[in-house]
Every structure is written in C-alpha cells, then in structure tokens.
Design a protein around this motif. Structure first.
Motif, short mmCIF file in Angstrom:
data_model
loop_
_atom_site.label_atom_id
_atom_site.label_comp_id
_atom_site.label_asym_id
_atom_site.label_seq_id
_atom_site.Cartn_x
_atom_site.Cartn_y
_atom_site.Cartn_z
N ASP A 80 129.25 66.62 -7.23
CA ASP A 80 128.40 66.97 -8.36
C ASP A 80 127.30 65.65 -8.70
O ASP A 80 126.28 65.93 -8.98
CB ASP A 80 129.32 67.24 -9.86
N ALA A 81 127.92 64.60 -8.68
CA ALA A 81 127.14 63.19 -8.53
C ALA A 81 125.80 63.28 -7.59
O ALA A 81 124.92 63.10 -7.68
CB ALA A 81 127.74 62.08 -8.60
N PHE A 82 126.43 63.63 -6.45
CA PHE A 82 125.37 63.89 -5.16
C PHE A 82 124.42 64.92 -5.57
O PHE A 82 123.18 64.60 -5.32
CB PHE A 82 126.16 64.30 -3.95
N TYR A 83 124.94 65.96 -6.08
CA TYR A 83 123.63 66.98 -6.44
C TYR A 83 122.99 66.67 -7.54
O TYR A 83 121.67 67.09 -7.60
CB TYR A 83 124.59 68.43 -6.84
N GLU A 84 123.52 65.99 -8.51
CA GLU A 84 122.72 65.66 -9.87
C GLU A 84 122.26 64.32 -9.88
O GLU A 84 121.03 64.07 -10.66
CB GLU A 84 123.62 66.02 -11.06
N ASP A 85 122.63 63.19 -9.32
CA ASP A 85 122.17 61.95 -9.79
C ASP A 85 121.77 60.99 -8.60
O ASP A 85 121.31 60.02 -8.69
CB ASP A 85 123.59 61.30 -10.20
N ARG A 178 126.80 74.87 -4.12
CA ARG A 178 126.34 74.84 -5.39
C ARG A 178 124.75 75.02 -5.14
O ARG A 178 124.28 75.77 -6.04
CB ARG A 178 126.58 73.76 -6.09
N TYR A 179 124.13 74.45 -4.34
CA TYR A 179 122.64 74.38 -4.20
C TYR A 179 122.31 75.89 -3.74
O TYR A 179 121.25 76.45 -4.29
CB TYR A 179 122.25 73.54 -3.00
N GLU A 180 122.86 76.68 -2.82
CA GLU A 180 122.69 77.63 -2.16
C GLU A 180 122.74 78.94 -3.61
O GLU A 180 122.18 79.91 -3.84
CB GLU A 180 123.75 78.35 -1.10
#
Length: 205
Positions: A80-85, A178-180
C-alpha cells in the motif's frame, strides 16, 4: 488484438506523437510494471522521434521518488505504501510536466532524487524547445492527475506479471492488482500494449 514487431510498434507510436502541433510541447507517459520493461519502450521512442525532427528529453519517474524516510515509513515491503507513497507526484508535476503546459517555461529538471543513495541529484535544468517531447517512464503513473498528451500502458497478464517479477519484488504484486482494480489502466491509457511475450508485443484495440 494485433501483434507488432517492436520496431514497427515504436515507429507507429512516434508518428502518433508527431501529430501534435509543432508549436506545443508533448508529454508522453510509458506506464507499466518493471516486469513489462516500460523503460525500454520509452528509450526506443527517442531515436524515431528525433528522426522526425522532435527534440526529446527522457525522464524516469524512478528519479522522482520520495526520500526513504517518507517512502519507507511503513517498511520496505508494504504494497500500500508502494502504491500510495513512493512516487513524489507533486515534484514530478512541478519539475517536469507543468513547465511544458501551454504557458510553461520549457525548463525541466531531468532527475530529482537518487533513491539508491537517498540524496538529491543536483542536476541543472534543461531547456526543451517548443515542439519538443518529454518521454516519462514509470509504474503506477496513471490515475495520479498527471498531465500527459499521450499515455501508453504496457500490460501483462497476472500470470506473466507474477512469472516475470523477481522473487524479491513479489511483495509489490498486490499493488499492481490494486492498480488494475482501481485505475483500470487498460481503459485509462490512450494506447495499451500487451507484453506477455516481449519479442512479440501486441497492440490492444
């Protein structure tokens, strides 16, 4: 779905970019998980664009990550951190994309932060003349509100993505899922290229 030799595909993309008016800058995103090698496609675009008379500046979103103290606040393997931050969206917008909008200065910072040593690059700004193209490669670029004239997404099936992602990076797979699910890059991008077989990329129509 039509398969393309990579040289033909790159040539078609370059011609699509060249349709933009010469008095304006063109901002191009090549988005995809590292396993799809979006950076290679972005690199391959440079020569044909220059042959068409377009000045080109290559920028890597990986050079606009946030400092480790912010990026890794929740650990080194938090999807989630990779995705958001991880990506410094504001810096990428401020230093690369906004200077190339209709009333921009054309002064672009090619790289900001060296995440390997967690230190600023301290590079000089580069002047991109009107009609020039900035080609930005990276992962999770779509759905961030970043301004691009053309977006290309290099897509991999879930099986190919898992197979081609190194073991030490598989903790990122939930972020790609999550991106997909949330961004739907196949619908969000202007051009989608299926890269399950790197030597035989297919243009998804």
């Amino acid at each position: 779905m039509r398969a393309r030799p990579i040289s033909v595909l790159v040539g078609e993309l370059a011609e699509q970019v060249d349709r933009w008016p010469r008095e304006r800058w063109v901002r191009v995103a090549v988005d995809g998980a590292p396993a799809g090698r979006p950076e290679t496609l972005a690199d391959d675009l440079v020569a044909p664009l220059r042959l068409l008379g377009r000045p080109v500046l290559r920028v890597r979103a990986g050079d606009f990550l946030r400092p480790a103290s912010l990026r890794l606040e929740h650990g080194r393997d938090d999807p989630d951190a990779f995705y958001e931050d991880w990506l410094d969206v504001k810096a990428l917008r401020r230093e690369v994309l906004d200077p190339l909008n209709e009333h921009g200065s054309g002064r672009v910072l090619p790289a900001l932060w060296d995440s390997r040593i967690d230190r600023a690059y301290r590079l000089p700004y580069e002047e991109l003349p009107p009609g020039g193209v900035v080609v930005v490669d990276g992962t999770l670029l779509l759905g961030q509100g970043l301004a691009f004239e053309l977006t290309v997404h290099v897509w991999l099936s879930a099986a190919a993505l898992e197979r081609r992602t190194p073991v030490e990076e598989r903790w990122r797979l939930p972020a790609y899922e999550r991106y997909e699910r949330e961004v739907r890059p196949q619908e969000a991008a202007d051009v989608v290229i299926r890269a399950d077989h790197p030597d035989r990329p297919a243009l998804l129509l």
